[in-house]
Design an enzyme around this catalytic site. Sequence first.
Site, short mmCIF file in Angstrom:
data_model
loop_
_atom_site.label_atom_id
_atom_site.label_comp_id
_atom_site.label_asym_id
_atom_site.label_seq_id
_atom_site.Cartn_x
_atom_site.Cartn_y
_atom_site.Cartn_z
N ASP A 436 0.84 -1.20 0.00
CA ASP A 436 0.00 0.00 0.00
C ASP A 436 0.88 1.25 0.00
OD1 ASP A 436 -2.34 1.42 0.02
OD2 ASP A 436 -3.07 0.63 1.92
N GLU A 439 2.72 6.92 -2.66
CA GLU A 439 2.44 8.10 -3.49
C GLU A 439 2.84 9.40 -2.78
OE1 GLU A 439 -0.83 5.01 -3.66
OE2 GLU A 439 -0.12 6.40 -2.11
N ASP A 503 -8.84 3.64 -3.47
CA ASP A 503 -10.01 3.86 -2.61
C ASP A 503 -11.22 4.31 -3.42
OD1 ASP A 503 -8.28 3.20 -0.63
OD2 ASP A 503 -8.04 5.22 0.16
#
Length: 781
Positions: A436, A439, A503
């Site tokens: 995960d 970014e 998401d």
Amino acid sequence: MKFADGFWLNQRGYDVNYVNQAYDIVEVENGFMVVATPFYGRERYKLLGSANLEITYTSDIENVIKVNITHHKGYKDNGPHFVLNKGDYKPTVTIDEHKAVLVSGDTRVEVSRDSWSVSYYYKDKKLTSGGWRSTGVIFESAFKQQARLATQADETFWSYPADENRTYIREQLDTTVGEYFYGFGEKFTTFAKNGQNVEIWNADGGTCSDQSYKSVPFYVSSRGYGIFVNSSDKVSFEVCSDTVSKVSFTLPGESLEYYVFGGEDLTQVMKGYTDLTGKPSLPPAFSFGLWLTSSFTTSYDEATITSFIDGMAERDIPLQVFHFDCFWMKGLEWCNFEWDTEQFPDPEGLLKRLHETKGLKTCVWINPYVGQRSRLFDEGMEHGYFIKKKDGSVFQCDEWQPGMAIVDFTNPDACKWYAGYLRKLCEMGVDTFKTDFGERIPTRDVVYFDGSDPIKMHNYYTYLYNECVFNVLKEYYGENKACLFARSATAGGQKFPVHWGGDCSGNYNSMAEVVRGCLSLCISGFGYTSHDMAGFEATATPDIYKRWAAFGLFSTHSRLHGNQSYRVPWLFDEESCDVLRFFTKKKGELMPYLWAQAIKTHEVGVTMMRAMVIDFANDPACLTLDRQYMLGDNILVAPILNEDGIAQYYVPAGRWTDIITGKVFEGGKWYTHKCNYFEIPALAKPNSIIAYGDFKRDFEYDYLDGTNFTIYELEDGKTAVCPVYDTEANKVFELTATRNGSKIECSYTETKANFKITVANTDKVAEVTPTVGSGKVIIDL
């Protein structure tokens, strides 16, 4: 970036110097170099004080042309740089008094010696060109600098700094009427990017904005070519927006390098791009099965997850992978790579039971950040394993974990340190990792171990992060046995699959966003993709859960995951269990077909989940479709995106057969009809063979024994081929069917398995028993 003020003027604050002529052309290794000047003519006084550009055109991979535009070549480039493959192809170069030409396979570039003109061709077809007011170097004035500095106070750690870069290089390429552009990584905006400004800058923005978790400076055209800008910096594309008949791309600094990919079709273009940046790795066969997670902020322990797994088994829903999200570790301590023993007192025993008793693979969540309360923080700080500030202290922030630091993957020792903890988890029984984040990487006041430019590292960081984790799995489990579940990516990230869409929310608009994001990512060179079935945010209605289950299981990879609520189907309604079971088993039956397509993706570079334009660019109706797709070569899928259950989709030419209902659809038409929850338009392409395996529960099984090879609408004189591979990716069988009048001749390689051949929409079935040597069956229609 927009520099123009309408057509005639430039925006205030920019000094734009456009190339006007090829003043000199000289041959260089594998190509030629042009001295390009902003003036026209050869008067001596013009040679003083001009901003010239040196532009080289070279090729070392067939049908791939590299263009490098440099203003001041003495600038310092600290990297990082994309990992690109170098070929040994030798192009043909000719230079005469009128023009210079470089020919690479069937692709060529021509540069005129007179007024500035550059044209790219594939065979006799002109792809694109540049001319007046296209290529240029642009300087920012003091006025513009002051305006940008005024915005600096509003920046976050990971914003693009306002006080950097005063020089830009811009290229602008012509378009043709009716031409469309796609790609740029995972984009949730309209699939055809015409009219959009696209910024290549990774951000954690969800699926409902123009931000991207996966930014790739690569786009393709419906005319059959691609453009890749070779920089991890913030490349800015104006796609028929600044100038509506052109695509421009701008890069800060003194140099811009890009590649032009020519091809017969977009499949060949994607092959060229992945020849350069790397082929998608082949994920293991088990990864194509159904994944179930603990969800994010829900409460869970061993009893909870065991109840989910047992509940799926009791309802006969085949489950392949169980994923433990963040709270397998204690809160505030991410990442420490230690199980929370209050919730999981015997993690090794648990993983062993999931493997041996439940027949499952396992996945755990990780990220590249280390919170201050993690047991690893002091260790990483002491040894210099984190990104640092310019004063030598550790960069920290509170925007995910309190006081978190970020692992510096440019430090080889930091990579070994991080990988060492992952390897211990593999030894414990973890099969894969969800990588995960990656970014939100700082750009201001930070330094890297290897001296990389922090701005260019912002997008590139995810490559190093996922490479480090992927290599652990590849080294531990072997070639073609490694896969991630990754969120962030950039160019080359396709080598570390699988990637999911981030998401999304549990509603139909978000589901449509995910479809667009998947199609954009996949046309950007990524072979496989996934998404949170039924949405991550909020709890979907039973209606949406069932529709998303169908879509999710007709994606390459299928995962049920959520935020504050669980995603097991019985918490929605009992019919959700039936729907999830139906589509999971349908995907399991399709594994011989899907696995063969995955291997093609790995070997060729064309994606499995592909936009209609890739295969049907010659059909104008397919150029802008972003609510349907091809899953491999032979299955058209159209997810249902509304609460009325209405399917609306376009069918290209030919007779297509729905593999669920058996209905036949004449091509060249749009269709609108209602579907029950056990239907999703999934149409077999005419002149194809689809292999349906004898699926039980495990997605890794014998893909030949008991398989039903179904021939769909084979036309007279046409041939269809269907290969079969084992789970080690070895080709073990091939069926070839050719129609001559009312007969279909089926020939096949030696086999020790029983299988059958069915002709769709007829009652014709041929049973085949094991043969020594090749075999042949004639089916009389």
